[in-house]
Design a protein around this motif. Structure first.
Motif, PDB file in Angstrom:
ATOM      1  N   UNK A  62       0.858  -1.182   0.000  1.00  0.00           N
ATOM      2  CA  UNK A  62       0.000   0.000   0.000  1.00  0.00           C
ATOM      3  C   UNK A  62       0.899   1.238   0.000  1.00  0.00           C
ATOM      4  N   UNK A  63       0.456   2.237  -0.683  1.00  0.00           N
ATOM      5  CA  UNK A  63       1.227   3.483  -0.709  1.00  0.00           C
ATOM      6  C   UNK A  63       0.807   4.361   0.452  1.00  0.00           C
ATOM      7  N   UNK A  64      -0.500   4.545   0.577  1.00  0.00           N
ATOM      8  CA  UNK A  64      -0.995   5.450   1.611  1.00  0.00           C
ATOM      9  C   UNK A  64      -1.040   4.731   2.930  1.00  0.00           C
ATOM     10  N   UNK A  65      -0.249   5.178   3.836  1.00  0.00           N
ATOM     11  CA  UNK A  65      -0.133   4.541   5.134  1.00  0.00           C
ATOM     12  C   UNK A  65      -0.893   5.379   6.134  1.00  0.00           C
ATOM     13  N   UNK A  66      -1.974   4.818   6.657  1.00  0.00           N
ATOM     14  CA  UNK A  66      -2.818   5.604   7.555  1.00  0.00           C
ATOM     15  C   UNK A  66      -3.019   4.848   8.848  1.00  0.00           C
ATOM     16  N   UNK A  67      -2.634   5.468   9.937  1.00  0.00           N
ATOM     17  CA  UNK A  67      -2.896   4.843  11.228  1.00  0.00           C
ATOM     18  C   UNK A  67      -3.850   5.731  11.993  1.00  0.00           C
ATOM     19  N   UNK A  68      -4.659   5.151  12.827  1.00  0.00           N
ATOM     20  CA  UNK A  68      -5.537   5.991  13.645  1.00  0.00           C
ATOM     21  C   UNK A  68      -4.805   6.353  14.919  1.00  0.00           C
ATOM     22  N   UNK A  69      -4.544   7.615  15.027  1.00  0.00           N
ATOM     23  CA  UNK A  69      -3.818   8.116  16.181  1.00  0.00           C
ATOM     24  C   UNK A  69      -4.754   9.086  16.893  1.00  0.00           C
ATOM     25  N   UNK A  70      -4.932   8.910  18.184  1.00  0.00           N
ATOM     26  CA  UNK A  70      -5.851   9.812  18.897  1.00  0.00           C
ATOM     27  C   UNK A  70      -5.347  11.259  18.838  1.00  0.00           C
ATOM     28  N   UNK A  71      -6.262  12.201  18.634  1.00  0.00           N
ATOM     29  CA  UNK A  71      -5.858  13.612  18.584  1.00  0.00           C
ATOM     30  C   UNK A  71      -5.507  14.110  19.974  1.00  0.00           C
ATOM     31  N   UNK A  72      -4.567  14.919  20.073  1.00  0.00           N
ATOM     32  CA  UNK A  72      -4.175  15.528  21.340  1.00  0.00           C
ATOM     33  C   UNK A  72      -4.741  16.928  21.442  1.00  0.00           C
ATOM     34  N   UNK A  73      -3.976  17.788  22.123  1.00  0.00           N
ATOM     35  CA  UNK A  73      -4.474  19.146  22.331  1.00  0.00           C
ATOM     36  C   UNK A  73      -4.310  19.981  21.052  1.00  0.00           C
ATOM     37  N   UNK A  74      -5.001  21.084  21.034  1.00  0.00           N
ATOM     38  CA  UNK A  74      -4.939  21.958  19.874  1.00  0.00           C
ATOM     39  C   UNK A  74      -3.574  22.641  19.815  1.00  0.00           C
ATOM     40  N   UNK A  75      -2.907  22.515  18.696  1.00  0.00           N
ATOM     41  CA  UNK A  75      -1.599  23.157  18.540  1.00  0.00           C
ATOM     42  C   UNK A  75      -1.763  24.552  17.958  1.00  0.00           C
ATOM     43  N   UNK A  76      -2.381  24.598  16.799  1.00  0.00           N
ATOM     44  CA  UNK A  76      -2.463  25.866  16.075  1.00  0.00           C
ATOM     45  C   UNK A  76      -3.901  26.167  15.748  1.00  0.00           C
ATOM     46  N   UNK A  77      -4.210  27.420  15.854  1.00  0.00           N
ATOM     47  CA  UNK A  77      -5.536  27.857  15.470  1.00  0.00           C
ATOM     48  C   UNK A  77      -5.370  29.163  14.713  1.00  0.00           C
ATOM     49  N   UNK A  78      -5.947  29.254  13.530  1.00  0.00           N
ATOM     50  CA  UNK A  78      -5.962  30.558  12.866  1.00  0.00           C
ATOM     51  C   UNK A  78      -7.391  31.058  12.949  1.00  0.00           C
ATOM     52  N   UNK A  79      -7.508  32.317  13.298  1.00  0.00           N
ATOM     53  CA  UNK A  79      -8.848  32.886  13.466  1.00  0.00           C
ATOM     54  C   UNK A  79      -9.037  34.011  12.466  1.00  0.00           C
ATOM     55  N   UNK A  80      -9.879  33.742  11.474  1.00  0.00           N
ATOM     56  CA  UNK A  80     -10.196  34.719  10.429  1.00  0.00           C
ATOM     57  C   UNK A  80      -8.942  35.351   9.841  1.00  0.00           C
ATOM     58  N   UNK A  81      -7.963  34.520   9.616  1.00  0.00           N
ATOM     59  CA  UNK A  81      -6.687  35.026   9.128  1.00  0.00           C
ATOM     60  C   UNK A  81      -6.805  35.458   7.657  1.00  0.00           C
ATOM     61  N   UNK A  82      -6.296  36.665   7.376  1.00  0.00           N
ATOM     62  CA  UNK A  82      -6.262  37.142   5.994  1.00  0.00           C
ATOM     63  C   UNK A  82      -4.870  37.650   5.688  1.00  0.00           C
ATOM     64  N   UNK A  83      -4.534  37.590   4.439  1.00  0.00           N
ATOM     65  CA  UNK A  83      -3.233  38.098   4.007  1.00  0.00           C
ATOM     66  C   UNK A  83      -3.231  38.147   2.501  1.00  0.00           C
ATOM     67  N   UNK A  84      -2.066  38.417   1.924  1.00  0.00           N
ATOM     68  CA  UNK A  84      -1.983  38.481   0.469  1.00  0.00           C
ATOM     69  C   UNK A  84      -2.320  37.110  -0.120  1.00  0.00           C
ATOM     70  N   UNK A  85      -3.359  37.026  -0.928  1.00  0.00           N
ATOM     71  CA  UNK A  85      -3.686  35.775  -1.608  1.00  0.00           C
ATOM     72  C   UNK A  85      -4.699  34.899  -0.896  1.00  0.00           C
ATOM     73  N   UNK A  86      -5.058  35.234   0.359  1.00  0.00           N
ATOM     74  CA  UNK A  86      -6.092  34.429   1.042  1.00  0.00           C
ATOM     75  C   UNK A  86      -6.857  35.314   2.000  1.00  0.00           C
ATOM     76  N   UNK A  87      -8.077  34.866   2.325  1.00  0.00           N
ATOM     77  CA  UNK A  87      -8.990  35.710   3.064  1.00  0.00           C
ATOM     78  C   UNK A  87      -9.758  34.924   4.092  1.00  0.00           C
TER      79      UNK A  87
END
Ligand code: ATP
Ligand code: ATP
Ligand code: MG
Ligand code: MG
Lengths: 322, 514, 299, 322
Positions: B265-290
């Motif tokens: 198999x090429x796509x190797x997928x394991x189920x790993x429990x999610x931990x705490x939130x690392x990164x959050x972007x809140x209504x982030x806008x900049x050049x090229x995205x909104x």
């Protein structure tokens, strides 16, 4: 450094160049207007003639330099070639060679020097900076050796008179600029050779894969630059009436400065014929105005340096903002 | 090898047959080889291309595919063997000679002049000239017509440098199709193309085939090979392993030939429990995205899918502090942070493997070791000098872990094949370590075997408590790997879904906006 | 006429050199004394002939009452000066040019200066060794500078009159004192019997003097310089330099402007004035005239 | 254009550098041996002292220049900074400022000039060639303005004596080279800063995305180059005993030539500290030998030019063949 900013504009390049030239012309006009107000002697026919004469040699060097810089190279030798050529033509004329033949031989010598540079770059793999720096050093030595450190007097009156006369009220020396600039413009902007020059400067590998002979274009660029320098040497010899190997000292830097002020990018592939022309006359006008206004010559240096920074800065700004 | 050699021998046995019959191959390689100093990039190879076929070439990174192509287009000169074109032996020593025969290529890296217009690039070396003067307007018109005919929606008078890499690749394609009247080679042409652009390209390739042009098609994407090709040849380590008719082979066989072992198999997928939130972007806008709001948790792969130019890279660069944001905020471990520059991001524990390895990822004329250690020099000093032992150890470790094919950590990055260069970019950040890895098109130009390795590495990183943002224009990749998949269109987030929540078609529709 | 709006520009060869600054100081003083406006012009290197021609053209375009100029190259400046003289009176200072159009000419004879240097060098050698014999060397700052070539000519000519003296080296530098210094140290190494050096301008004399001091051979090797500044006077005082050929640049500047004003007002002026070159040695350096020459009122 | 040849070397880069340095050392030794045979005065202690003194200033300039060139930049201003610094230190000393303080101030002035260059490059987006060319022009003007075209005589004996004295039989001026070169070597070859410098020269965007502060490295490179030039200005002032703004004219080209002879690539990312050092002493030895052999000074120029071509050519050859 100054990682080149990716132009994101879709507007055709031609308009951009045209606009830029207009800005430069505007600057030149502004300078002239300010000087006309500041000193009554500026806007006299006599002074304008002087100005045209004074700017003409660097202008021609700057055009040749532009070809080289468009290929992303540099030619540090032009000042030395000018000095050397004054010696060659003076020697030939004093040996009794007729003027036209002497001119052709001198131009051929210039061409040969340019081809030597191209050879060094293409076949020996030397950086343009180095091979032209080496020529700069050696060529003055050879010129001094030929003249044994003295000057060769040109006694041919017809030759020296030419530089002082005018045609249709415009100094002959300036006509020389016209004679060089028009074919240069056609070559760079209207012929396929010009297109290839830009291609070589932009991406030599792409040019090669398109069947463009990169070595040939390098030979053409450096050959023209040195031949133009030899042409300027002939003009200078006519103006001075002497051949002297140490003339033209530092003119390479003035030519490069004119070229860059005229919107040429030292990274290659960006430049025009009209830009450097205007750049050269901006520098000449500054020097002329400073003399007329009796500005201390030390201040002149400082002002020139500052103006180079300011002009190139605004050029960069505009390019980036587009 | 056997099957191929016999085929080559059969043709080799009748060199006198010079009349161009349909049976006679248009181009034949006989014991062709290429060395770079000590490195044998292509071992003596014999192969025949049939008139009007689409012939795929597959193989691992560094197998010698690009080398073969460069030999056929006069970019580099062979060090041994013969090339027979239409029954006659030819030199193919210069690009001009190849063009004269009607052979042309779209190279792996775009080789065009960014300072010239699209039209000037298309006609470079073959300008329309009247009385010695360039007919710029005519050429613009002609170029526009060609582009329109092919179905590429590009302005002919735009500067090439103002286009995206994908669009530039299309210009190169238009250019090649104009010149390669008999034989065109595509070296990973879809690596930088969007799906719709790729569809346009496939249509063009089929049309060319109908016109009798022979096509050689190099790709790491098996489905493309099966969609397009008539025959496929496999290269491994500079050796021709074999040629198959496409109808008589399958994925598994080709992969096995390429990597000399089978790959379940090429796509190797394991189920790993999610931990705490690392990164959050809140209504982030900049050049090229909104107005983009996303969350990445430890153990999670967040996929960003979209067409090229949708704004994902710009978004990633802003998160990484490379580009300024215009509004919105970024929270790291729940605290709002000011991502002033790259250093801030790196120090917080964010890593970015950028999309363009040449322009952003690598210091090409420096050794591999220096490239791999560049982000960590702050950590491996003894006193004021760099700890040379540690420097070596870390470089060798990544070379080993990622299987970077190089004689030494001191080799220059520029001497690596495209895929191996990509591995250096990834190795750099694995070496540094981080809590959040942003991989922007990490598998562009990477062979299947290595892709599988990289995906396995992702799982490893997740298990160690990291989170991953995976940006890809290759839908199967994000589809199979991402725990959460966001779709970008025109700089906006237009859809989000959990693992395999929607179908390929739905996601594609979101991305295109139909 | 009111002299207040009279303008007389002075054009020197090289504004970056101390010698020419003294000329300009003299001209400035004259301007103040006479109420004349004196623009101080000049190229930035003695070898920049084209630069000086341009400056002359610009100066004439300003319609001055007269122009004072020190031609940087004899033949090249000839025609431009002749042409300029069509519109304004031209006063030459320091060096000559191939033109008959000068209204007046105040000059030092550089050839004569070279001769004086030769005599002075031989005298110094004799004082040091008791003999008029030995090897000597000449160091010229830059090739192709008219006045330096004239000094060289005079020096070589005069030296030929001393049969015991041989000129073993004739070197050109690049205008840099450090190069003059390096050349001198190498000359001392290559010619252990060297007894004398003539450094034909201020910068080279600085370098050569420093080299003698550096190698501790000031007693053994005599050195003659040309022109003076504080540094060279110091060398003269401590015996590193045996003599300086000194011109009167201040007077050239002062009298140049004075003569030009007179000429512009239609007075007849003297066609030729020699402002002289003098050898100043340790022996006569404290004379009033020497002190005047060595310490011009620059500011 | 000399599309940079991709070295296909398998051998480690370090060994390569080492070998190259060896070849250069070999060339220098060969020169010395030939000269020792040709003239008995070459291999004397006194002459070697002179040689070490003569080469020391360009050597230090070349090291500074190397930092800049490794970032793919160029510093044309170093000659002007040398001249300007002689004026600054002479002025300070004559104003009665104690030697150590005067030295620190002069170095700070040099650093400030370098930071100005970096500012122009980083913040104003000017090409290094242009901003340093502008400084070259302006700085001489400022120096001349300060001194009014004359020289400032330094009467502080302790200061000028230093340049003439030796320590352990080696001239103090050469000790200055050692004092500069050792930290420079550690900085460039052993510390992380050196690695960053190479990274910036190779690909500034990649360096930036790896967390390297590109502006900071540019400031460091140009700051060091100008500070080294100021240091050379101090040495020159000590050696000549005067401050004079026109000193150091053309030294930038000598420094660049030394750097390139020493194996530095003008395209950036390739270079060392030892290479330029040896390059500078090769040039100094050529000049010294020519003087000792009483070679016409015009021939010296020719020989220097030819040797630059030959040395760089062989460097390219070797690089390509590997
Ligand atoms: N200029 C070069 N100098 C030295 N080695 C080279 C050079 N170009 C390529 N190679 C080597 O030749 C081998 C084949 O490279 P090539 O580019 O043909 O691989 P490829 O099959 O196209 O791989 P990829 O899928 O990664 O593009 C590689 O090992 C590579 O490192
Ligand atoms: N330097 C730039 N200046 C202005 N606009 C830009 C620039 N670079 C990119 N853009 C625009 O920003 C938008 C987003 O581009 P971006 O590269 O982030 O897209 P993407 O989704 O990552 O696609 P890709 O796969 O091509 O990276 C596009 O419209 C693009 O044209
Ligand atoms: Mg490839
Ligand atoms: Mg992207």
């Amino acid at each position: 450094m100054t990682t080149e900013v990716t132009p994101t504009s879709v507007a055709p390049k031609r308009n951009f160049n045209f606009l830029f030239a207009l800005t430069l012309v505007g600057l030149l006009l502004l300078l002239c207007i300010v000087l006309s107000i500041a000193t009554p002697s500026f806007a006299t026919g006599n002074n304008i003639s002087n100005l045209l004469r004074q700017g003409s040699m660097i202008a021609i060097l700057a055009i040749g330099q532009t070809f080289v810089i468009i290929t992303a190279g540099i030619d540090l030798s032009v000042g030395a070639v000018v000095g050397f050529s004054t010696v060659v033509i003076a020697g030939l004329l004093q040996a009794g060679v007729p003027i036209p033949i002497a001119i052709v031989i001198t131009l051929a010598v210039g061409l040969a020097i340019g081809c030597f540079h191209a050879f060094g770059i293409v076949k020996m793999g030397l950086p343009p900076f180095i091979i032209t720096l080496a020529t700069l050093t050696s060529l003055r030595g050879i010129g001094l050796l030929i003249t044994n450190g003295s000057t060769i007097n040109i006694t041919n009156e017809a030759f020296t008179l030419f530089s002082r006369e005018s045609f249709l009220g415009i100094p002959n020396l300036f006509w020389m600029v016209v004679i060089v600039a028009i074919p240069a413009f056609i070559f760079l902007h209207l012929s396929k050779w010009g297109r290839y020059l830009y291609a070589v400067g932009s991406n030599p590998e792409a040019a090669r894969l398109s069947g463009v002979s990169v070595p040939k274009m390098i030979f053409i660029a450096y050959g023209l630059s040195s031949m133009f320098a030899a042409f300027v040497g002939i003009m200078l010899a006519a103006r001075l009436g002497v051949g002297n190997a140490t003339q033209g000292d530092g003119w390479e830097l003035q030519a490069i400065a004119s070229t860059v002020i005229g919107g040429t990018s030292l990274f290659g592939a960006i430049g025009s014929v009209h830009g450097p022309l205007i750049g050269a006359f901006i520098l000449a006008t500054i020097a002329n105005g400073a003399n007329l206004l009796n500005v201390n010559s030390f201040w002149q240096r400082i002002i020139t340096g500052v103006l180079i920074i300011v002009i190139v800065f605004f050029d960069q700004l505009r390019r980036r903002s587009r | 090898m056997t099957e191929l050699s016999s085929g080559a021998a059969a043709h080799g046995g009748s060199p006198g047959a010079s009349s161009a019959t349909d049976a006679q191959p248009i181009l034949e390689l006989r014991e062709l080889e290429k060395r770079y100093g000590f490195i044998q990039a292509l071992k003596p190879a014999s192969l025949a291309f049939r008139r009007g076929e689409i012939h795929a070439i597959v193989g691992e990174n560094g197998a010698g595919k690009s080398t073969l192509i460069k030999l056929l287009t006069g970019v580099i000169r062979r060090t041994g063997g013969k090339i027979v074109w239409n029954g006659r032996e030819v030199e193919l020593a210069t690009p001009n000679e190849a063009i004269a025969h009607g052979i042309n290529a779209v190279h792996q890296e775009v080789v065009l002049c960014r300072h010239l217009t699209v039209a000037a690039n298309i006609f470079l070396g073959d300008e329309t000239v009247k009385f010695g003067l360039l007919q710029t307007r005519d050429m613009n018109r002609a170029a526009q017509k060609i582009l329109d005919d092919i179905g590429f929606n590009l302005p002919a008078d735009a500067l090439l440098g103002s286009l995206t890499i994908g669009q530039q690749q299309l210009v190169a394609t238009a250019r090649a199709s104009l010149r390669g009247t008999r034989f065109i080679i595509f070296d990973e042409p879809t690596a930088y193309l969007t799906r719709s652009e790729a569809a346009q390209l496939f249509a063009l390739i089929r049309r060319l085939k109908e016109e009798g042009v022979t096509i050689v098609y190099i790709s790491h994407r098996m489905e493309e090979v099966f969609e397009l090709a008539d025959r496929v040849t496999v290269l491994r380590d500079g050796t021709l392993v074999g040629t198959r008719n496409i109808a008589e082979t399958n994925d598994a066989e080709l992969v096995a030939m390429m990597i000399n072992r089978s790959l379940e198999q090429i796509y190797h997928k394991e189920t790993i429990p999610f931990g705490k939130v690392l990164l959050e972007t809140r209504n982030l806008s900049g050049k090229g995205f909104n107005d983009v709001s996303i969350t990445v948790r430890a153990g999670e792969i967040v996929g960003l899918y979209g067409l090229i130019g949708a704004g994902r890279s710009e978004f990633a660069l802003s998160v990484f502090g490379r580009n300024p944001r215009t509004s919105g905020e970024i929270a790291w471990h729940g605290k709002v942070v000011d991502m002033r520059n790259e250093r801030t991001a790196i120090d917080l524990g964010i890593a970015l493997a950028p999309e363009s390895r040449r322009d952003q990822g690598l210091n090409l004329n420096l050794p591999i070791g220096l490239n791999i250690n560049l982000p960590v020099y702050d950590q491996i000093n003894s006193g004021i000098v760099v700890n040379a032992g540690e420097e070596k150890r870390r470089a060798d470790q990544q070379i080993k872990d990622l299987g970077i094919k190089t004689p030494s950590r001191n080799s220059l990055a520029s001497s690596m094949s495209g895929g191996n260069q990509q591995k250096i970019v990834i190795g750099k950040w694995l070496n540094h370590g981080a809590e959040l890895f942003i991989f922007d098109e990490p598998t562009v130009g990477v062979d299947v075997g290595t892709k599988a390795e990289i995906y396995r590495l992702f799982a490893q990183l997740l298990k160690n408590g990291a989170g991953i943002i995976l940006i890809s224009s290759y839908l199967p990749e994000v589809y199979e790997l991402a725990d959460t998949l966001h779709v970008f269109r025109d700089g906006h987030l237009v859809g989000s879904q959990a693992y395999r929540e929607k179908s390929h078609e739905d996601i594609l529709a979101e991305a295109i906006g139909v | 006429s009111s002299a207040q709006d009279v303008t007389i520009p002075i054009i020197v060869k090289d504004t970056t050199s101390f010698y020419w600054q003294i000329v300009l100081a003299g001209a400035r003083a004259a301007g103040k004394d006479l109420g004349v406006n004196v623009p101080e012009l000049g190229a930035q290197a003695e070898t920049d002939i084209n630069g000086q021609i341009s400056i002359l053209e610009n100066a004439v375009a300003g319609k001055p009452a007269a122009v004072v100029i020190a031609p940087t190259e004899k033949s090249a400046l000839g025609a431009p000066i002749t042409e300029a003289a069509n519109s304004v009176p031209i006063i030459g200072i320091d060096s000559s040019a191939d033109s008959t159009a000068f209204t007046s000419f105040l000059t030092t004879d550089n050839v004569q200066g070279g001769r004086i240097a030769a005599d002075g060098l031989v005298a110094a050698i004799k004082a040091a060794t008791g003999k008029e014999e030995g090897e000597v060397a000449l160091i010229t700052s830059v090739p192709n500078a008219g006045s330096l070539e004239e000094r060289k000519q005079g020096f070589v000519e005069q030296l030929a009159k001393y049969p015991g003296i041989t000129l073993v080296a004739d070197k050109y530098a690049d205008g840099q004192a450090a190069t003059g210094l390096n050349i001198t140290t190498d000359l001392l190494t290559a010619n252990p019997n060297l007894v004398g050096i003539f450094a034909s301008n201020l910068i080279m004399a600085q370098g050569a003097g420093q080299a003698l001091a550096e190698n501790g051979v000031a007693d053994k090797v005599s050195l003659i310089g040309f022109d003076s500044d504080e540094k060279l006077v110091g060398f003269l005082k401590d015996g590193t330099i045996d003599g300086l050929v000194v011109q009167d640049p201040y007077r050239m500047g002062y009298d140049g402007i004075k003569t030009a004003l007179a000429a512009s007002e239609g007075e007849t002026v003297e066609a030729f004035v020699d402002t002289g070159a003098n050898l100043i040695t340790t022996a006569n350096m404290d004379d009033a005239r020497s002190q005047e020459l060595l310490n011009p009122k620059v500011n």
